[in-house]
Motif scaffolding. Structure first.
Motif: not given
Ligand SMILES: Cc1cc2nc3c(=O)[nH]c(=O)nc-3n(C[C@H](O)[C@H](O)[C@H](O)COP(=O)(O)OP(=O)(O)OC[C@H]3O[C@@H](n4cnc5c(N)ncnc54)[C@H](O)[C@@H]3O)c2cc1C
Length: 443
Positions: A242-248, A353-364
């Motif tokens: 994924t692209a950079k995401a908030p720290e979890g 399961r983890l809605p905070a990442l639900g729309n995150i870009d898959f960069v590769e």
């Protein structure tokens, strides 16, 4: 970025006609073996048909996991964990290794019972695995939705960066005098009085006293060519970063729906749990009997497809003469196409399961072909019928973390030293000596 046959060649040493040891395959197993051999002053040449770490060793999730290991692998994995702790310093390049733990999360009592068994076993090895309550799971991974029963975590487990580690170790091997050549398939071996005398590569013969076959998903094809039957099949697994995401959660975590690893670059490496594709080829029939229990057990997780991406594919020849191009040259880097349906399932599970990442870009996105044995542990052995030929393969989806210590073990075997661990479970002849295969359990 994953490597493909279009990636520039970075290891292109001029080959000698004679060395001590030839390593077939520049994945983590071959390169780690060379790393320890060169440390002992042994002359080594690594022949890689495509790119260093082009296949599984750069495409994996990057988990360095003791938790849930087969008990026979555990002492080797514990050694590997220790090696990982100083590896960056030794090779002079940050492998990304960080001990943020591996966590499994359960929604069923059955899984929790397995975790309790693991924690008991882990105590014998002083691993300090910890059972988590449902609330503790929520505290570790904020916003992780599920009717959790609890989890288990091993804080000393770690993560590392697969794109970086093996090429950096390979450079370290070169500095110690190893020769490494990409686009250099080994087609076969030469023998003298029944012993290894050399290998035949696409660039000519190299005389040597020992050969280490660390050819990953291609090992069965190679051993078949030299008259040894090694039951090994492959499954394709699709991955996204994924692209950079908030720290979890900073370590590695898995539930029944997906697995995640926090990356050094601030993104996550993600993959759905329990979705694999097996491309039915001739080996599927050849090894059908011995793999049948695996197929039954993983039936709901494995999609069977015809032909396609498996090493050698459906139509590829299994017979070649060493003076003509081999199937290894036809497919330089096994680069299966990631499955869109799997990525769709991953996205849906993530949103749930983890809605905070639900729309995150898959960069590769990419796929890797995992090589596996019927009892899901590797072979690390010298082949008794072919002195000088060593097999280190079949790491069955968990060879990255154990790779450095597996390399140390192989390097000692090749030098005639004690491997330092009981390797009975990893003997080659377990497939042919009539013994019952021990198929688990591991988490
Ligand atoms: C999607 C995925 C996720 C995974 N996740 C994890 C994880 O999180 N943790 C973990 O521990 N493990 C994981 N694994 C497993 C791990 O990546 C492998 O077990 C490990 O990388 C195997 O290393 P290897 O050196 O045996 O094989 P490979 O890395 O596949 O290397 C074998 C090399 O041999 C070369 N070769 C083959 N035949 C020849 C020939 N005739 N001549 C010259 N070269 C040849 C190939 O081109 C290849 O580069 C995962 C694997 C995949 C695919």
């Amino acid at each position: 970025m994953i490597f493909s046959s279009e990636s520039p060649i970075t290891f292109d040493d001029e080959l000698t006609t004679e060395t001590d040891v030839v390593v077939i395959g520049g994945g983590i197993i071959g390169v780690s073996t060379a790393w320890y051999l060169t440390r002992a002053g042994v002359r080594v040449t690594i022949c890689e048909k495509g790119r260093i770490a082009g296949e599984q060793s750069s495409r994996n999730w990057g988990w360095v996991r003791q938790q849930g290991r087969d008990e026979a692998e555990l002492p080797i994995m514990i050694e590997s964990n220790q090696i990982w702790q100083t590896l960056s310093e030794e090779i002079g390049s940050d492998t990304g290794f960080r001990q943020y733990g591996v966590m499994y999360v359960a929604e069923s009592e059955r899984e929790m019972a397995e975790y309790r068994d693991w924690v008991e076993l882990a105590k014998h090895y002083d691993l300090k695995s910890i059972l988590l309550t449902a609330q503790e799971v929520q505290e570790q991974v904020h916003g992780f939705e599920g009717a959790w029963k609890g989890g288990v975590v091993t804080p000393s487990d770690g993560r590392a960066e697969p794109f970086i580690v093996v090429p950096a170790m390979a450079q370290g091997c070169q500095k110690r005098g190893a020769l490494i050549k990409e686009n250099c398939a080994v087609r076969g071996i030469s023998t003298q009085a029944g012993q290894i005398a050399g290998v035949i590569t696409e660039h000519g013969e190299i005389l040597c006293r020992a050969v280490v076959c660390a050819a990953g998903a291609w090992s069965s094809m190679f051993t078949g060519h030299v008259g040894l039957s090694f039951p090994q099949l492959t499954v394709k697994s699709t991955v996204a970063r994924t692209a950079k995401a908030p720290e979890g959660f900073l370590g590695n975590a898995a539930c029944e729906d997906f697995a995640m690893r926090r990356r050094q670059d601030g993104g996550y490496t993600l993959a759905p749990s329990g979705i694999h594709e097996h491309f039915v080829n001739r080996d599927s029939f050849r090894f059908f009997g011995v793999f049948l229990p695996n197929l039954v057990e993983s039936w709901s997780e494995t999609t069977l497809r015809l032909g396609g991406d498996a090493p050698g594919g459906w139509n590829a020849t299994r017979k070649w003469s060493d003076d003509e191009p081999s199937p290894f040259e036809t497919n330089r880097v096994l680069n299966p196409i990631p499955a869109e349906s799997t990525l769709g399932a991953l996205r849906e599970r993530l949103s749930r399961r983890l809605p905070a990442l639900g729309n995150i870009d898959f960069v590769e996105t990419w796929a890797g072909m995992i090589d596996t044995t019927p009892d899901v542990v590797p072979v690390m052995d010298q082949i008794s019928s072919l002195p000088g030929f060593y097999l280190a393969s079949g790491f069955s989806g968990h060879g990255f973390g154990i790779g450095p210590a597996a390399g140390r073990v192989m390097a000692d075997l090749v030098q005639g030293n004690s491997p330092g661990h009981d390797l009975t479970r990893f003997r080659f002849c377990r497939f042919s000596d009539g013994s019952k295969l021990d198929r688990g359990p591991s988490l």
